[in-house]
Design an enzyme around this catalytic site. Sequence first.
Site, short mmCIF file in Angstrom:
data_model
loop_
_atom_site.label_atom_id
_atom_site.label_comp_id
_atom_site.label_asym_id
_atom_site.label_seq_id
_atom_site.Cartn_x
_atom_site.Cartn_y
_atom_site.Cartn_z
N GLY A 1 -3.38 33.60 -13.25
CA GLY A 1 -3.89 34.22 -14.47
C GLY A 1 -5.40 34.13 -14.54
O GLY A 1 -5.99 33.21 -13.96
N GLN B 1 -13.65 34.11 -18.05
CA GLN B 1 -13.80 33.39 -16.78
C GLN B 1 -14.63 34.15 -15.76
O GLN B 1 -15.02 33.60 -14.74
CB GLN B 1 -12.42 33.06 -16.20
CG GLN B 1 -11.63 32.09 -17.06
CD GLN B 1 -10.29 31.82 -16.46
OE1 GLN B 1 -9.34 32.57 -16.68
NE2 GLN B 1 -10.16 30.76 -15.67
N CYS C 1 -6.46 25.36 -14.06
CA CYS C 1 -7.31 26.47 -14.48
C CYS C 1 -8.36 26.71 -13.40
O CYS C 1 -8.99 25.77 -12.93
CB CYS C 1 -7.98 26.12 -15.80
SG CYS C 1 -9.03 27.42 -16.44
N LEU C 2 -8.57 27.99 -13.06
CA LEU C 2 -9.56 28.30 -12.03
C LEU C 2 -10.97 27.91 -12.47
O LEU C 2 -11.85 27.72 -11.63
CB LEU C 2 -9.51 29.80 -11.69
CG LEU C 2 -8.22 30.28 -11.01
CD1 LEU C 2 -8.23 31.78 -10.87
CD2 LEU C 2 -8.04 29.60 -9.65
N HIS D 1 -2.12 30.28 -22.23
CA HIS D 1 -3.33 29.70 -21.64
C HIS D 1 -4.44 30.76 -21.55
O HIS D 1 -5.59 30.49 -21.90
CB HIS D 1 -2.95 29.15 -20.25
CG HIS D 1 -4.07 28.62 -19.42
ND1 HIS D 1 -4.11 27.32 -18.96
CD2 HIS D 1 -5.19 29.20 -18.93
CE1 HIS D 1 -5.22 27.14 -18.24
NE2 HIS D 1 -5.88 28.27 -18.21
N GLU D 2 -4.06 31.98 -21.12
CA GLU D 2 -5.08 33.04 -20.98
C GLU D 2 -5.56 33.53 -22.34
O GLU D 2 -6.76 33.81 -22.50
CB GLU D 2 -4.53 34.20 -20.15
CG GLU D 2 -4.03 33.85 -18.75
CD GLU D 2 -5.00 33.00 -17.94
OE1 GLU D 2 -6.22 33.11 -18.15
OE2 GLU D 2 -4.54 32.19 -17.11
N HIS E 1 -8.12 31.25 -23.58
CA HIS E 1 -9.44 31.52 -22.98
C HIS E 1 -10.22 32.53 -23.82
O HIS E 1 -11.42 32.37 -24.05
CB HIS E 1 -9.29 32.09 -21.57
CG HIS E 1 -9.21 31.06 -20.49
ND1 HIS E 1 -10.22 30.14 -20.26
CD2 HIS E 1 -8.26 30.80 -19.55
CE1 HIS E 1 -9.87 29.36 -19.23
NE2 HIS E 1 -8.69 29.75 -18.78
NI NI Z 1 -7.57 28.98 -17.21
#
Ligand code: NI
Length: 173
Positions: A46, A51, A96-97, A138-139, A142
Amino acid sequence: MKNYEIITVPHPALKQKAQDVQTVDDAIRAQMDGMLRAMYDAPGIGLAANQVNLLNRVLVMDLSKPDKGEEPNPICMANPQVIYESEDISVMEEGCLSIPQQYAEVERPAIVRVRYLDYHGKEAELEAEGLLSHCVQHEIDHLNGVLFIDYLSSLKRNMILKKVEKLKKHEAL
Ligand code: NI
């Protein structure tokens, strides 16, 4: 296609609230394509606009498992809104990236229904449970400037932030 770089903590864009898109036009579709590419390259399941340092409400996901021979299954959302969440809770380990190599258990509503605009700008709904439910929540977090580490104690959160700082220093050498 645009080439996006994924930003990591403590970049300020990760703490900001993203704004609704007006319509899903070619520019937004190009953004979705570029975000999918960045997500697949990472690799991750995701990615939200914040991000890649963009502050519009766009996210992409793909939970398919190419290593198990599954076809790609990209999901693109603009202006996602949670219209239902279950009282049942699910606990899952999340990563998380933008917080590389760090993982922690996060508690969330087990089932959510999300209304959004799809890749073609059509209104759509997704009911999610399990990993997909955690991922979409989660997204969406963000897009509101919220990270999974914000659900942890400040002690744990600061430990993770320090570890990422070390990791980044190490990689820069
Ligand atoms: Ni994330």
